[in-house]
Write an enzyme that holds these catalytic residues in place. Structure first.
Site, short mmCIF file in Angstrom:
data_model
loop_
_atom_site.label_atom_id
_atom_site.label_comp_id
_atom_site.label_asym_id
_atom_site.label_seq_id
_atom_site.Cartn_x
_atom_site.Cartn_y
_atom_site.Cartn_z
N SER A 266 12.47 -10.41 -8.07
CA SER A 266 11.39 -10.09 -9.68
C SER A 266 12.14 -9.32 -9.69
O SER A 266 13.06 -7.81 -8.75
CB SER A 266 10.49 -10.30 -9.19
OG SER A 266 10.20 -11.53 -8.57
N1 SAH Z 1 9.14 -12.21 -4.17
C1 SAH Z 1 10.84 -12.92 -4.20
C2 SAH Z 1 10.94 -13.82 -5.63
C3 SAH Z 1 11.61 -14.98 -5.24
S1 SAH Z 1 11.31 -16.17 -7.23
C4 SAH Z 1 11.83 -11.66 -3.85
O1 SAH Z 1 11.02 -10.50 -4.59
O2 SAH Z 1 12.74 -11.91 -4.13
C5 SAH Z 1 10.54 -17.44 -6.10
C6 SAH Z 1 10.67 -18.22 -5.17
O3 SAH Z 1 9.79 -18.84 -5.15
C7 SAH Z 1 11.70 -18.91 -5.68
O4 SAH Z 1 12.65 -18.49 -4.58
C8 SAH Z 1 11.35 -19.86 -4.63
O5 SAH Z 1 12.12 -21.03 -4.74
C9 SAH Z 1 10.33 -19.92 -4.98
N2 SAH Z 1 9.11 -21.08 -4.90
C10 SAH Z 1 9.11 -21.65 -5.85
N3 SAH Z 1 7.59 -23.06 -5.24
C11 SAH Z 1 7.90 -22.95 -4.25
C12 SAH Z 1 6.68 -23.40 -3.29
N4 SAH Z 1 6.14 -24.43 -3.98
N5 SAH Z 1 6.31 -22.57 -1.98
C13 SAH Z 1 7.46 -21.85 -1.85
N6 SAH Z 1 8.28 -21.53 -2.19
C14 SAH Z 1 8.36 -21.62 -3.77
#
Ligand code: SAH
Length: 216
Positions: free
Chosen positions: A62
């Site tokens: 993000s």
């Molecule tokens: N906070 C992260 C942003 C990652 S993007 C950072 O700082 O890098 C959002 C993430 O949510 C992705 O990696 C995706 O795989 C995950 N995601 C989507 N649906 C999910 C679920 N049901 N449970 C866990 N993770 C999930």
């Protein structure tokens, strides 16, 4: 080229403090965590850009300001027990861990879980636990939480999250259609169990995929 420490300080001042998020604990947390260590290959060079960036498994890290806004809106403070859904690179969880007491961050992609766990070990962030699973179900073993924050968007707030929130607890989550602009929503659970909602503005997140999210 400037070194990462200089770029990080500039990011904290221009992208976060200058936009009105100037809580000292919040700024200190962003000063402490090396975002370049959460990116692979050439992307590390762009770590302090004012934007999300690609990570493994087709996901994104993000934008720092959005992480800051989420932390601020969720009222994350010393001693809080926090659940992050969508650990991805682990960056947001690491920043939250600088402020909160304990963080559990759930991620559905094994590849990302392994990388994020390795980063937490290397950086010595012992209060951040990265776990593999479907975060739309929350993390019952770790409940109740003071705050639940989502880094992926859904059509509604999962019931399990509301159930796993302490009275007075907050959820911050992007609500709306996948692959579109969503609304960052704050939900507060009051002492009597009632909920209040606050709209924090437009954002764009990857979709939450799971039992209480979108189909994968
Ligand atoms: N906070 C992260 C942003 C990652 S993007 C950072 O700082 O890098 C959002 C993430 O949510 C992705 O990696 C995706 O795989 C995950 N995601 C989507 N649906 C999910 C679920 N049901 N449970 C866990 N993770 C999930």
């Amino acid at each position: 080229m400037s070194d990462f420490a200089t770029l990080r300080e500039r990011m904290v001042e221009r992208q976060i403090a200058a936009r009105g998020l100037d809580d000292p604990a919040l700024l200190a947390a962003f000063r402490a965590v090396p975002r370049e260590d959460f990116l692979s290959g050439d992307y590390a060079d762009y770590a302090y850009q004012d934007s999300p960036l690609p990570i493994e498994s087709g996901q994104t890290i993000s934008q720092p300001y959005i992480v800051a806004l989420t932390i601020y809106a969720a009222g994350i403070a010393a001693g809080c027990r926090v659940l992050e859904v969508g650990a991805g690179s682990g960056y947001a969880a690491a920043v939250i861990g600088q402020i909160a007491g304990d963080v559990i961050a759930v991620e559905r992609h094994r590849e990302l879980v392994d990388l994020a766990q390795l980063r937490m070990r290397r950086l010595g962030y012992g209060n951040v636990r990265i776990v593999e699973g479907d975060g739309t179900l929350g993390w019952p073993e770790g409940a109740p939480f003071d705050a639940i924050v989502a880094a992926a968007s859904g059509s509604h707030v999962p019931q399990s999250w509301i159930a796993q929130l302490k009275p007075g607890g907050r959820i911050v989550m992007p609500i709306g259609e996948a692959h579109a602009v969503q609304t960052l929503l704050k939900v507060t659970k009051h002492g009597d169990g009632s909920l209040s909602h606050e709209d924090l503005g437009g954002v764009r997140f990857v979709p939450l995929i799971g039992a209480e999210g979108f189909a994968g």
